[in-house]
Design an enzyme around this catalytic site. Structure first.
Site, PDB file in Angstrom:
ATOM      1  CE1 TYR A   1      -3.295  -2.776   0.201  1.00  0.00           C
ATOM      2  CE2 TYR A   1      -3.812  -2.584   2.281  1.00  0.00           C
ATOM      3  CZ  TYR A   1      -3.889  -3.195   0.635  1.00  0.00           C
ATOM      4  OH  TYR A   1      -4.912  -3.839   1.098  1.00  0.00           O
TER       5      TYR A   1
ATOM      6  CE  LYS B   1       0.438 -16.777  -2.284  1.00  0.00           C
ATOM      7  NZ  LYS B   1      -0.048 -18.603  -2.335  1.00  0.00           N
TER       8      LYS B   1
ATOM      9  CG  ASP C   1      -1.864 -19.158  -0.875  1.00  0.00           C
ATOM     10  OD1 ASP C   1      -1.363 -19.807   0.602  1.00  0.00           O
ATOM     11  OD2 ASP C   1      -2.190 -20.453  -1.869  1.00  0.00           O
TER      12      ASP C   1
ATOM     13  CG  ASP D   1      -7.002  -5.071   3.877  1.00  0.00           C
ATOM     14  OD1 ASP D   1      -7.635  -4.608   4.732  1.00  0.00           O
ATOM     15  OD2 ASP D   1      -6.647  -3.752   2.818  1.00  0.00           O
TER      16      ASP D   1
ATOM     17  CG  ASP E   1     -12.219  -7.124   5.841  1.00  0.00           C
ATOM     18  OD1 ASP E   1     -11.847  -6.354   6.915  1.00  0.00           O
ATOM     19  OD2 ASP E   1     -12.189  -6.562   5.312  1.00  0.00           O
TER      20      ASP E   1
END
Ligand code: NAD
Length: 367
Positions: free
Chosen positions: A142, A192, A224, A248, A252
């Site tokens: 970001y 990852k 993942d 993020d 959620d």
């Protein structure tokens, strides 16, 4: 000694509505627990844009740097959707996080028994769930450069860059291990590393920091797989530490385990200040909910639980934080529900202020 200071930034949409109820709780602690705070209030997001043409005034930024804790409601709304990117409401929030250097974002996912039926997962998978996601908040994709939309040949290319220094990873990891020491002593780091160099470095640094915490059991998981495990068997986790982007998404995902966005608090912490308290901002996870703003329907619990986190992490008042959390648990167990918590069986939902009344009554009853 002066009282600890809090800057309240209610923001937009339901932000001011839920923050009104938190203010009542703050006043309750002053009146009933001899725990008074010096509270000031200012503008952020669209409200600041309307007043000053920027989503966060420099004076507000300066105040945020001085206080012991910032409490933020929510920012944004359709009215501001077409503004230039540089003055969008969210930029106010990002500026606070960046300039206060709030590198560690704590998002608990806790399932209150009374709401276990609310989760999209089976009750036995979520009942008693209590996990904490630590998301690195000030770096990663970001913020990384280069970023932008560029011309390349006869088409455009959108570029963002995932970038982490060792020290950025180290401080996020350290905050996760410190938290785990106060909880169930388990950290699962997610990245990852199979396809990203930044993930390889992340894993190396977290492992190195972990050596300083021999009592904490450290595991690693590809992000993942982490997403799958969160919905398959979330109770296997205690503290999860991960980068900004994965955090993020994963937080959620974990949020939905507990049922409603209206229940989820967060804390963003930085380095200790001169008085030993960390730089800190506390805010509900939800946004400004324009669809229900101004109707007295918003659930104030996420914002109240954010204040409970402030009591625990900024003001070292773990017992008083537990008092507030228990009061909330009690009113839910007694059947108090705002509209977002109504099940298929129906009933009459409480308004935002009525939920505040019920929680204050439960706080009184706790004395
Ligand atoms: P949202 O979280 O505002 O709302 C999503 C849904 O959840 C809506 O149906 C809303 O009514 C409901 N909801 C959220 N909080 C609730 C509460 N406390 N009580 C009852 N119901 C609640 O997300 P969105 O609709 O994607 O975004 C709306 C605006 O908020 C956008 O401008 C977005 O940019 C902004 N936003 C801000 C933040 C923040 O300030 N931290 C976070 C997310 C979104």
């Amino acid at each position: 000694m002066s009282n600890p200071s809090i800057l309240i930034l209610p923001g937009d949409g339901i932000g001011p509505e839920v923050m009104d109820q938190v203010t009542r709780v703050i006043d309750w602690y002053g009146a009933k627990r001899d725990l008074a705070f010096d509270v000031s209030t200012d503008l952020v997001g669209g409200a600041a844009y309307d007043a000053h043409g920027v989503p966060l005034h420099d004076d507000t930024m300066a105040k945020a740097q001085e206080v012991d804790a910032v409490l933020l409601g929510a920012v944004g709304g359709p009215k501001y959707d077409d503004l230039d990117f540089s003055v969008k409401p969210e930029r106010g929030l990002l500026r606070l996080r960046k300039e206060m250097d709030l590198f560690s974002n704590l998002r608990p996912a806790q399932c209150f028994d009374a709401l276990a039926d609310f989760s999209s997962l089976k009750k036995d998978i979520v009942a008693g769930l209590d996990i904490m996601i630590v998301r690195e908040l000030t770096s990663g994709v970001y913020f990384g450069e280069p970023r932008g939309i560029f011309e390349e040949g006869n088409e455009r290319v959108g570029i963002n860059t995932q970038r982490y220094t060792e020290s950025e990873i180290e401080r996020a990891a350290r905050s996760a291990f410190e938290l785990a020491m106060r909880r169930n002593k388990k950290v699962c780091s997610m990245e990852k590393a199979n396809v990203m160099e930044s993930g390889i470095l992340w894993r190396e640094v977290v492992t190195r920091v972990g050596a300083d915490y021999p009592e904490v059991e450290l595991s690693h998981m590809y992000a993942d797989n982490g997403a799958m495990q969160l919905v398959r068997a979330p109770k296997q986790f205690d503290v999860i530490v991960t980068d900004n982007l994965f955090g993020d998404i994963l937080s959620d995902c974990a949020a939905m385990l507990t049922g409603s966005l209206g229940m989820l608090p967060s804390a963003s912490l930085g380095a200790p200040m001169a008085n030993g308290r960390p730089k800190a901002m506390y805010e509900p996870v939800h946004g400004s909910a324009p669809d229900i703003a101004g109707q007295g329907k918003a659930n104030p619990i996420a914002c109240m639980l954010s204040f409970a986190m402030a009591l625990r992490y900024s003001f070292d008042q773990g017992d008083e934080a537990a008092r507030l959390e228990n009061a909330i648990e009690k009113v839910l167990a007694d059947g108090a529900r705002t509209a977002d918590l109504m099940g298929p069986e129906g009933g009459t939902p409480l308004s935002t202020a009525q939920m505040g009344d019920a929680i204050l009554a439960a706080l009184d009853a706790s004395l």
